[in-house]
Design a protein around this motif. Structure first.
Motif, PDB file in Angstrom:
ATOM      1  N   SER A 140       0.858  -1.184   0.000  1.00  0.00           N
ATOM      2  CA  SER A 140       0.000   0.000   0.000  1.00  0.00           C
ATOM      3  C   SER A 140       0.891   1.228   0.000  1.00  0.00           C
ATOM      4  CB  SER A 140      -0.931   0.012   1.221  1.00  0.00           C
ATOM      5  OG  SER A 140      -0.190   0.239   2.400  1.00  0.00           O
TER       6      SER A 140
ATOM      7  N   ASP B 207      -6.804  -1.614  -7.523  1.00  0.00           N
ATOM      8  CA  ASP B 207      -6.921  -2.277  -6.224  1.00  0.00           C
ATOM      9  C   ASP B 207      -5.717  -2.032  -5.318  1.00  0.00           C
ATOM     10  OD1 ASP B 207      -5.096  -3.707  -7.701  1.00  0.00           O
ATOM     11  OD2 ASP B 207      -5.914  -5.695  -7.200  1.00  0.00           O
TER      12      ASP B 207
ATOM     13  N   PRO C 294      -4.069  -0.148  -2.523  1.00  0.00           N
ATOM     14  CA  PRO C 294      -4.537   0.748  -1.463  1.00  0.00           C
ATOM     15  C   PRO C 294      -3.714   2.041  -1.417  1.00  0.00           C
ATOM     16  CG  PRO C 294      -4.354  -1.501  -0.649  1.00  0.00           C
ATOM     17  CD  PRO C 294      -3.670  -1.471  -1.991  1.00  0.00           C
TER      18      PRO C 294
ATOM     19  N   HIS D 158     -10.632   4.280  -9.302  1.00  0.00           N
ATOM     20  CA  HIS D 158      -9.983   3.456  -8.291  1.00  0.00           C
ATOM     21  C   HIS D 158     -11.055   2.787  -7.420  1.00  0.00           C
ATOM     22  CE1 HIS D 158      -5.812   2.801  -7.014  1.00  0.00           C
ATOM     23  NE2 HIS D 158      -6.295   2.547  -5.803  1.00  0.00           N
ATOM     24  N   ASP D 159     -10.755   1.575  -6.945  1.00  0.00           N
ATOM     25  CA  ASP D 159     -11.695   0.906  -6.050  1.00  0.00           C
ATOM     26  C   ASP D 159     -12.008   1.817  -4.864  1.00  0.00           C
ATOM     27  OD1 ASP D 159     -11.455  -1.202  -7.767  1.00  0.00           O
ATOM     28  OD2 ASP D 159     -10.456  -2.551  -6.349  1.00  0.00           O
TER      29      ASP D 159
ATOM     30  N   ASP E  59     -13.098   1.386  -1.896  1.00  0.00           N
ATOM     31  CA  ASP E  59     -12.608   1.003  -0.567  1.00  0.00           C
ATOM     32  C   ASP E  59     -11.083   0.959  -0.483  1.00  0.00           C
ATOM     33  OD1 ASP E  59     -12.424  -1.159  -2.282  1.00  0.00           O
ATOM     34  OD2 ASP E  59     -12.812  -2.641  -0.716  1.00  0.00           O
ATOM     35  N   LYS E  60     -10.406   1.278  -1.585  1.00  0.00           N
ATOM     36  CA  LYS E  60      -8.934   1.259  -1.588  1.00  0.00           C
ATOM     37  C   LYS E  60      -8.330   2.666  -1.719  1.00  0.00           C
ATOM     38  CE  LYS E  60      -8.623  -3.219  -1.360  1.00  0.00           C
ATOM     39  NZ  LYS E  60      -8.180  -4.055  -2.481  1.00  0.00           N
TER      40      LYS E  60
ATOM     41  N   HIS F  34      -8.240   6.358   0.063  1.00  0.00           N
ATOM     42  CA  HIS F  34      -8.565   7.127   1.267  1.00  0.00           C
ATOM     43  C   HIS F  34      -7.944   8.517   1.119  1.00  0.00           C
ATOM     44  CE1 HIS F  34      -9.704   3.296   3.341  1.00  0.00           C
ATOM     45  NE2 HIS F  34      -8.798   2.826   2.485  1.00  0.00           N
TER      46      HIS F  34
ATOM     47  N   TYR G 172      -4.358  -3.065   5.878  1.00  0.00           N
ATOM     48  CA  TYR G 172      -3.913  -3.813   4.700  1.00  0.00           C
ATOM     49  C   TYR G 172      -2.685  -4.663   5.037  1.00  0.00           C
ATOM     50  CZ  TYR G 172      -7.179  -0.777   2.344  1.00  0.00           C
ATOM     51  OH  TYR G 172      -8.328  -0.125   1.965  1.00  0.00           O
TER      52      TYR G 172
END
Length: 412
Positions: free
Chosen positions: A206, A343, A345, A372-373, A375-376, A378, A411
């Protein structure tokens, strides 16, 4: 033509001091060995970074040399555990990558309870600190002397192709694990560009990107206007030097010239260049002046200037004829950040007072990441933070670093 000169000189005046956090008062006061508040040191440090900045606080620290495939010898430090020792086995590695004109010591300028490197170690991570080529701990090469102009024939393209892979591969071989990544400023740029080309994706778990730099069209600086009026020509003809060293020579003369112009307040150069940092400790700033800034290549500064001038993220522009020889096409290839794996993060944190990583440019970056995903990806926005607050701010632990620790644990 006027726009071209203005843009080039705007980035020159800005990036020649990127992250150079100067004292709010007395910057121009005379002091033996100083240039604009910077202390001039020998290029070869007598003591390694572990001994001077880590072990003194009671942490274990290991020094490594990592050789790139083009012959540069990089200094890398490892803090394998927290101050109390023991605890978890197979700690997750985290690589900290600094920005331009500074080195890995910037992650350790505050006391241990406020510095990201030691906070991560105390929270159970295996911390690795990189120092890119040309900085004081990484000035060696298998054949080239740093006094040879050929040593400085590189830009951030080479950091993507050579330095970053060498360090990440080394960590992977030492630990057998993928690494988390933290970058600040140019440390975010080389990561984003690398990920967009699929580099190191198999070894990075990540990435946390602080004051992310990718697009530079909207950054602001109090020195930009006067710089545009003062200079004619490209920066390569101004300096004529391969090494860009803010502590001496023509760069120092350049700063003196800027500061002599009406309307330029060099007694608050920090705010003029990085934005109004809210949360810096005066003793940390003084320590910074003892440690930084570091050299980079003039070619690297030119490449950063091209990023502003052209309004896009591309490889180094040699000019159409040389581009044909170098890339096989008249224009340099672009880095397409939309190609970053969806995917992967990502944690992005930026500030509302940052004059370098401007909110509008971060929005451009986020637009490339719009698929971008969910949930990945922030994103954190801190209204009163400027560029240096993210690495030296006394409130960064509560506002940013605790978030990074939680993000990485998510992660694991």
């Amino acid at each position: 033509m006027a726009f071209k000169i203005m843009s080039c000189l705007r980035i020159l005046s800005l990036l020649s001091l990127v992250i150079l956090v100067l004292e709010p008062n007395g910057v121009l006061g005379s002091s033996r060995g100083r240039h604009f508040g910077f202390i001039n040191h020998d290029s070869a440090p007598a003591v390694g970074m572990c001994a001077s900045t880590v072990a003194v606080h009671g942490y274990k620290c290991q020094e490594y040399e990592v050789k790139t495939d083009d012959g540069y010898i990089l200094s890398v430090q490892r803090i394998p555990e927290g101050r109390t020792g023991g605890g978890r086995q197979n700690r997750q590695p985290v690589l900290l990558q600094h920005g331009v004109l500074v080195d890995g010591a910037t992650w350790l300028l505050n006391p241990p309870e406020q510095s990201l490197a030691t906070i991560l170690a105390d929270n159970g991570f295996d911390v690795w600190i990189s120092n890119i080529r040309g900085t004081r701990y990484s000035r060696r090469h298998v054949t080239l002397d740093s006094r040879n102009p050929a040593y400085w024939n590189w830009s951030w393209d080479e950091l993507i192709v050579h330095d970053l892979p060498a360090v990440i591969d080394f960590i992977f071989k030492q630990t057998g694990q993928k690494t988390h990544y933290v970058g600040h400023s140019m440390g975010t740029l080389i990561a984003l560009a690398s990920f967009s080309e699929g580099r190191q994706i198999d070894k990075v778990k990540s990435a946390a990107l602080l004051s992310p730099i990718a697009y530079l069209s909207h950054m602001t600086t109090a020195l930009g206007e006067i710089a545009a009026k003062s200079f004619v020509g490209e920066i390569t003809t101004i300096f004529g030097l391969a090494e860009f060293n803010p502590k001496s020579g023509p760069v120092n003369k350049l700063l003196k010239f800027f500061c002599a112009q009406p309307g330029v307040d060099c007694y608050d150069l920090m705010t003029a260049l990085t934005g109004k940092n809210c949360c810096l400790n005066a003793s940390t700033v003084e320590l910074f002046l003892n440690e930084e800034p570091q050299s980079t290549s003039t070619k690297n500064m030119v490449h950063l200037a091209q990023t502003v001038r052209d309004g896009k993220l591309s490889k180094y522009d040699y000019g159409s004829n040389y581009n044909l020889a170098h890339y096989g096409e008249a224009k340099p290839p672009k880095y397409n950040l939309a190609n970053i794996p969806r995917d992967l993060p990502l944690f992005l944190s930026y500030g509302g007072q940052d004059a370098l990583s401007d909110g509008k440019d971060v929005e451009t970056l986020l637009d490339y990441l719009k698929f971008h995903d969910v949930d990945k990806l922030h994103v954190q926005y801190i209204k009163n933070y400027a560029h240096a607050d993210f690495i030296m701010g006394i409130t960064a632990k509560d506002l940013v670093y605790n978030q990074i620790v939680s993000f990485f644990r998510n992660y694991a």
